[in-house]
Design a protein around this motif. Structure first.
Motif, mmCIF file in Angstrom:
data_model
loop_
_atom_site.group_PDB
_atom_site.id
_atom_site.type_symbol
_atom_site.label_atom_id
_atom_site.label_comp_id
_atom_site.label_asym_id
_atom_site.label_seq_id
_atom_site.Cartn_x
_atom_site.Cartn_y
_atom_site.Cartn_z
ATOM 1 N N ASN A 189 55.797 56.568 -15.170
ATOM 2 C CA ASN A 189 56.083 57.978 -15.401
ATOM 3 C C ASN A 189 57.506 58.323 -14.981
ATOM 4 O O ASN A 189 58.215 59.066 -15.685
ATOM 5 C CB ASN A 189 55.088 58.843 -14.637
ATOM 6 N N LYS A 190 57.957 57.757 -13.855
ATOM 7 C CA LYS A 190 59.326 58.011 -13.401
ATOM 8 C C LYS A 190 60.330 57.455 -14.401
ATOM 9 O O LYS A 190 61.364 58.082 -14.675
ATOM 10 C CB LYS A 190 59.544 57.390 -12.024
ATOM 11 N N GLU A 191 60.030 56.261 -14.948
ATOM 12 C CA GLU A 191 60.925 55.669 -15.938
ATOM 13 C C GLU A 191 60.978 56.519 -17.205
ATOM 14 O O GLU A 191 62.031 56.682 -17.821
ATOM 15 C CB GLU A 191 60.474 54.241 -16.270
ATOM 16 N N ILE A 202 60.468 59.731 -17.343
ATOM 17 C CA ILE A 202 61.243 60.935 -17.028
ATOM 18 C C ILE A 202 62.736 60.627 -17.106
ATOM 19 O O ILE A 202 63.514 61.388 -17.690
ATOM 20 C CB ILE A 202 60.863 61.470 -15.629
ATOM 21 N N LYS A 203 63.128 59.467 -16.534
ATOM 22 C CA LYS A 203 64.543 59.069 -16.606
ATOM 23 C C LYS A 203 64.979 58.876 -18.048
ATOM 24 O O LYS A 203 66.067 59.295 -18.450
ATOM 25 C CB LYS A 203 64.748 57.779 -15.815
ATOM 26 N N SER A 204 64.101 58.234 -18.848
ATOM 27 C CA SER A 204 64.437 58.001 -20.253
ATOM 28 C C SER A 204 64.574 59.306 -21.009
ATOM 29 O O SER A 204 65.495 59.483 -21.821
ATOM 30 C CB SER A 204 63.361 57.127 -20.914
ATOM 31 N N ASN A 205 63.640 60.237 -20.733
ATOM 32 C CA ASN A 205 63.698 61.534 -21.419
ATOM 33 C C ASN A 205 64.960 62.304 -21.048
ATOM 34 O O ASN A 205 65.570 62.956 -21.895
ATOM 35 C CB ASN A 205 62.451 62.363 -21.083
ATOM 36 N N GLU A 207 52.665 55.669 -11.804
ATOM 37 C CA GLU A 207 53.688 56.573 -11.259
ATOM 38 C C GLU A 207 55.086 56.043 -11.566
ATOM 39 O O GLU A 207 55.992 56.802 -11.925
ATOM 40 C CB GLU A 207 53.501 56.722 -9.754
ATOM 41 N N MET A 208 55.263 54.719 -11.440
ATOM 42 C CA MET A 208 56.572 54.118 -11.734
ATOM 43 C C MET A 208 56.912 54.247 -13.214
ATOM 44 O O MET A 208 58.051 54.553 -13.582
ATOM 45 C CB MET A 208 56.569 52.642 -11.317
#
Length: 399
Positions: free
Chosen positions: A171-173, A175-178, A168-169
Motif C-alpha cells: 500500500n505504501k508503494e 501511494i508513492k507510485s500514485n 501495508e508495504m
C-alpha cells in the motif's frame, strides 16, 4: 551443554527474518495464547519462543522476566531440531541433554518442559510454544492435543501478521507510485498545455486573417484545427483530474450524447481519407464515465485503422441497450485475429508480432488498457474475428 541446530539453518533463519517480528513489542493476540497454554497445561510458566542464530527470543511470556536467553541453554533448539510434533521432558534432572543446563541447576530450577515446534507453511520451524514447571510433571492426552492446537494458532497469527505487513508495504508503494504519477501527470499536462495553447492562439489568429481575406476554404481548415485543439485540451483536463483521483473513473458519471462523444473521439485520431467510420444513427443518451468511454474508443478505433490492409477501410459502431446494460459492437474489415489469440490479445505487453499500415509494431498495451478500464467499470469485453475479413469487439457496461 549440547547444542543442536536444525538442517537448512540458513534457509530457516531467512524464513524467520521474513516475518519482521524479532524484538517487537508485546501483542495481545500472542499473549492470550500464551496464557491459554499455561492455563490448560496447569504450568506457572509458558512462552512463545523464536530462535535465531544466537538466542531464543520470547515474543510472549508468562511467569518469566527475561525477554531472551542464549541459544546454548535453550530447550527449544532441541524441539525444532527433533522433527517431532511435540517434545516433552518430564524431569530435566534425569535427561542427559539438560541435567547440567544452568536453567536446570540454577535459580530457575526448570524441571518439566513441553514444547511444540512452530512450523510455517514452508516447513521451517521458527521456534516453539512451550510450557514449563519447576516440578516433575506429565501432560494428559487432552492437554497435549490442546497445546498442539494452540501452537497452530500461534503460527496462523504469525502468517496473518506477516501478510498484514506485506500488504501495508504494498500500500505504501502504491501511494508513492500514485504520488509520482500525479506529479508526472501535472508536469506533462503543463508541458503539453503550453504548446497546445500556442497552437490554439496561432490558429485563431490565422482564422481572423482568413476572414479578412475572405478565404472560406482555409478558414474551414483552421476551424478544424481549433476544434481539435480545444477537444484535446478538454481531454487533457479530464485525464489530469483522473490521475489525481483515480476513483473518478468509476464515480464521475455524466449524461452524454453517444454520437457527440464518438465525433469527439474521431476528431482526436488520425483517420485516413480511405476510411469510413459508421456511427450509430440515433442520438443515444448514456450515463457513463465520459473519459473512460473516450479512452476505450480511442484505443479500439486506432487499432482498427492501424491493422487494416483494405483499399477502403470500414469501421461500423453499433449500440444497443436494455434495462441493465449498454452494449457496443465495434466491427472493422481489417486483417483479423486468429481464434487462439482471442484471450491473449488482452494480456499486458502481448503482441501478434506484426507491423501495422505504418510499418510499426504494437506495444501490447492498448487492448490490455481497454480491458482494465472495462473491468474497473464492472463491464466485459470479448472478440470475434475471421482472418482477412473482419474483427468485432463486443462490450457490455452496466447502466
Amino acid at each position: 551443554m549440547i547444542s543442536i541446530y536444525p538442517d537448512h539453518e540458513e534457509n530457516r533463519l531467512a524464513a524467520l527474518n521474513s516475518y519482521n517480528i524479532l524484538d517487537t513489542a508485546n501483542e495481545k493476540d500472542f499473549d492470550d495464547l500464551t496464557i491459554l497454554a499455561s492455563a490448560i497445561c496447569q504450568t506457572p510458566i509458558a512462552f512463545i519462543s523464536l530462535i535465531d542464530d544466537k538466542r531464543q527470543w520470547f515474543k510472549s511470556r508468562k511467569g518469566i522476566s527475561e525477554s531472551e536467553t542464549p541459544i546454548d541453554v535453550s530447550f527449544c533448539v532441541h524441539t525444532i531440531a527433533s522433527n517431532n510434533d511435540i517434545m516433552i521432558v518430564e524431569d530435566a534432572n534425569k535427561d542427559e541433554r539438560f541435567a547440567e543446563n544452568p536453567l536446570v541447576k540454577g535459580e530457575e530450577k526448570i524441571t518439566f518442559y513441553a514444547g511444540v515446534p512452530l512450523i510455517n507453511e514452508d516447513g521451517f520451524a521458527l521456534g516453539s510454544l512451550c510450557v514449563v514447571d519447576q516440578k516433575q510433571k506429565q501432560l494428559t492426552d487432552e492437554q497435549t492435543v490442546a497445546l498442539k492446537i494452540i501452537a497452530k494458532q500461534v503460527v496462523d497469527k504469525l502468517e496473518l501478521r506477516k501478510k498484514a505487513i506485506e500488504l501495508e508495504m504494498v500500500n505504501k508503494e502504491l501511494i508513492k507510485s500514485n504520488l509520482f504519477i500525479q506529479k508526472f501527470a501535472s508536469m506533462a499536462a503543463h508541458d503539453i498545455r503550453n504548446p497546445m495553447s500556442s497552437i490554439l492562439l496561432t490558429a485563431q489568429s490565422m482564422k481572423a486573417r482568413m476572414q479578412k481575406l475572405g478565404d472560406a476554404k482555409y478558414e474551414e481548415l483552421v476551424d478544424i484545427n481549433i476544434n481539435s485543439t480545444k477537444r484535446l485540451m478538454v481531454l487533457l483536463d479530464d485525464m489530469l483530474a483522473y490521475s489525481k483521483t483515480p476513483a473518478l473513473l468509476l464515480t464521475q458519471k455524466e449524461t452524454i450524447n453517444l454520437s457527440e462523444l464518438l465525433m469527439t473521439v474521431t476528431g482526436m485520431i488520425n483517420v485516413p481519407v480511405n476510411f469510413n467510420i459508421q456511427l450509430p444513427a440515433e442520438n443515444y443518451l448514456l450515463t457513463v464515465s465520459a473519459v473512460a468511454l473516450q479512452q476505450i474508443f480511442i484505443n479500439l478505433l486506432t487499432n482498427a485503422i492501424r491493422y487494416n490492409d483494405k483499399t477502403q477501410g470500414e469501421v461500423n459502431i453499433r449500440f444497443n441497450q436494455d434495462d441493465e446494460y449498454y452494449y457496443f459492437e465495434i466491427e472493422d474489415n481489417g486483417i483479423g485475429i486468429a481464434m487462439e489469440y482471442y484471450e491473449k490479445i488482452f494480456n499486458n505487453n502481448f503482441t501478434l508480432n506484426i507491423v501495422d499500415r505504418y510499418d510499426k509494431k504494437g506495444s501490447g498495451i492498448g487492448l490490455s488498457t481497454v480491458k482494465e478500464i472495462i473491468k474497473s467499470l464492472q463491464g466485459k469485453i470479448s472478440v470475434n474475428s475471421i482472418i482477412g475479413q473482419f474483427t468485432t469487439f463486443y462490450i457490455s457496461l452496466p447502466r
